[in-house]
Design an enzyme around this catalytic site. Sequence first.
Site, PDB file in Angstrom:
ATOM      1  N   SER A  84       0.801  -1.230   0.000  1.00  0.00           N
ATOM      2  CA  SER A  84       0.000   0.000   0.000  1.00  0.00           C
ATOM      3  C   SER A  84       0.827   1.269   0.000  1.00  0.00           C
ATOM      4  O   SER A  84       0.569   2.203   0.764  1.00  0.00           O
ATOM      5  CB  SER A  84      -0.956   0.027   1.195  1.00  0.00           C
ATOM      6  OG  SER A  84      -1.938  -0.925   1.023  1.00  0.00           O
ATOM      7  N   SER A  85       1.802   1.311  -0.889  1.00  0.00           N
ATOM      8  CA  SER A  85       2.559   2.562  -1.033  1.00  0.00           C
ATOM      9  C   SER A  85       1.614   3.681  -1.466  1.00  0.00           C
ATOM     10  O   SER A  85       1.760   4.823  -1.030  1.00  0.00           O
ATOM     11  CB  SER A  85       3.687   2.387  -2.041  1.00  0.00           C
ATOM     12  OG  SER A  85       3.193   1.890  -3.268  1.00  0.00           O
ATOM     13  N   ASP A 119      -6.916  -0.466   2.840  1.00  0.00           N
ATOM     14  CA  ASP A 119      -5.582   0.134   2.887  1.00  0.00           C
ATOM     15  C   ASP A 119      -5.620   1.528   3.499  1.00  0.00           C
ATOM     16  O   ASP A 119      -4.830   1.874   4.375  1.00  0.00           O
ATOM     17  CB  ASP A 119      -4.979   0.218   1.471  1.00  0.00           C
ATOM     18  CG  ASP A 119      -4.988  -1.119   0.755  1.00  0.00           C
ATOM     19  OD1 ASP A 119      -5.253  -2.143   1.418  1.00  0.00           O
ATOM     20  OD2 ASP A 119      -4.743  -1.137  -0.464  1.00  0.00           O
TER      21      ASP A 119
HETATM   22  C1  GLA Z   1      -5.692  -4.099  -2.757  1.00  0.00           C
HETATM   23  C2  GLA Z   1      -6.842  -3.120  -2.529  1.00  0.00           C
HETATM   24  C3  GLA Z   1      -7.562  -3.431  -1.215  1.00  0.00           C
HETATM   25  C4  GLA Z   1      -7.959  -4.898  -1.133  1.00  0.00           C
HETATM   26  C5  GLA Z   1      -6.766  -5.800  -1.474  1.00  0.00           C
HETATM   27  C6  GLA Z   1      -7.145  -7.247  -1.552  1.00  0.00           C
HETATM   28  O1  GLA Z   1      -4.703  -3.907  -1.786  1.00  0.00           O
HETATM   29  O2  GLA Z   1      -6.354  -1.802  -2.485  1.00  0.00           O
HETATM   30  O3  GLA Z   1      -8.699  -2.595  -1.090  1.00  0.00           O
HETATM   31  O4  GLA Z   1      -9.060  -5.172  -1.952  1.00  0.00           O
HETATM   32  O5  GLA Z   1      -6.171  -5.436  -2.699  1.00  0.00           O
HETATM   33  O6  GLA Z   1      -7.545  -7.717  -0.299  1.00  0.00           O
END
Ligand code: GLA
Length: 392
Positions: free
Chosen positions: A139-140, A185
């Site tokens: 989640s950068s 995220d």
């Molecule tokens: C990405 C998306 C999240 C989630 C994941 C899978 O990170 O940004 O919202 O859906 O994939 O769990």
Amino acid sequence: MASSFPSVSELEAAARLLYGQVFGEEPQVAACAPGRVNLIGEHTDYNQGLVLPMALPLVTVVVGSRTPGPDVTVVTATEDADEPRRVDFSLLGDGAALAPGLPRWANYVKGVIQHYRAPPVPGFRAVVVSSVPLGGGLSSSASLEVAFYTFLQQLKPDDEDGVSKALACQQAEHTHAGVPCGIMDQFVSVLGSEGHALLIDCRSLKATAVPLTDPSLVILITNSNVRHSLTGSEYPTRRRQCEEAASVLGKDSLRDATIKDLEEAKGRLDDVAYRRARHVIEEIERTARAAEALQRGAYREFGKLMVESHKSLRDLYEVSCRELDQLVSAATEVEGVFGSRMTGGGFGGCTVTLLQAHAVDKTIQHIQERYGGTPTFYVTTPSAGAQVLSVS
Ligand code: GLA
């Protein structure tokens, strides 16, 4: 060996130094927001389900100052070398300057400005520095959005409602990065809590903090350092398949469906829709059980659920890849490892492994020997969500 990464204050110092070099003055405000790792509950957030992520000590830092006019300048120290590291635009006019374009990293900034909850945003100058690996499934992008939002809150306060802030940042991702992501995220990047994972109910948007500070336990992240190009197209496809399956089942979302509902509707679903829905329904249930096991310190049980989650993502949801499967099977061969799974959207990126602290070195060594590529390892602890940093 596990990689070392800079502390928040080291990153902030680097950002301030760069800010001074570029703008010839000291920044007035600073903020940071973390990346995340999801322990379990994958591809459930956009189905209104449960997720169990934790915020990481890997963060994005933004430093800067308000300026008198409508002009914005942002400089990044961390993005791909093939894109300009500086962007300039004006907030005057019809908003066209906020339309997504190039450089791509600036779209997150523009999106957050567009969805900021106390408009209009004033002009500013800022520098961005990050220790979250780009495109690694940690989640950068959410950490950049949330760090920027937190920075803007110092220039022009909003009502400081954390959930609304996460939703605004999610909107930025939808409109400016074109990814129809769920809320996980951004939520954990805003509301993460040191020493805890967060069990987030993505329907009610309520979270329960689950303590995770046992010193005998380690959370190891392994970056496969591969990213398959499928990511962009497959994510929206999965989301659509889930929505279609829910509608065949007569439900608002798969959160409301049971395995019994699914079995009864089997004849009306094609095989792919059936398997996607089955993953989601079982994964939501697994996540509830896993959070409860973690509360009890039942790590072996938690680890088993992680492995089941991985297999389901591999076989039913089909978002894993050879590299992630290799990393997971190598990790689970080591004595002292409770469980391992892919984490995040899939098709590359990282795995997360829960293990006994004494087994870290031999686990890293074993994975390195067994994995065909060159992985990067991070030993991590559950960290705080977004914060305002003092610049004094
Ligand atoms: C990405 C998306 C999240 C989630 C994941 C899978 O990170 O940004 O919202 O859906 O994939 O769990």
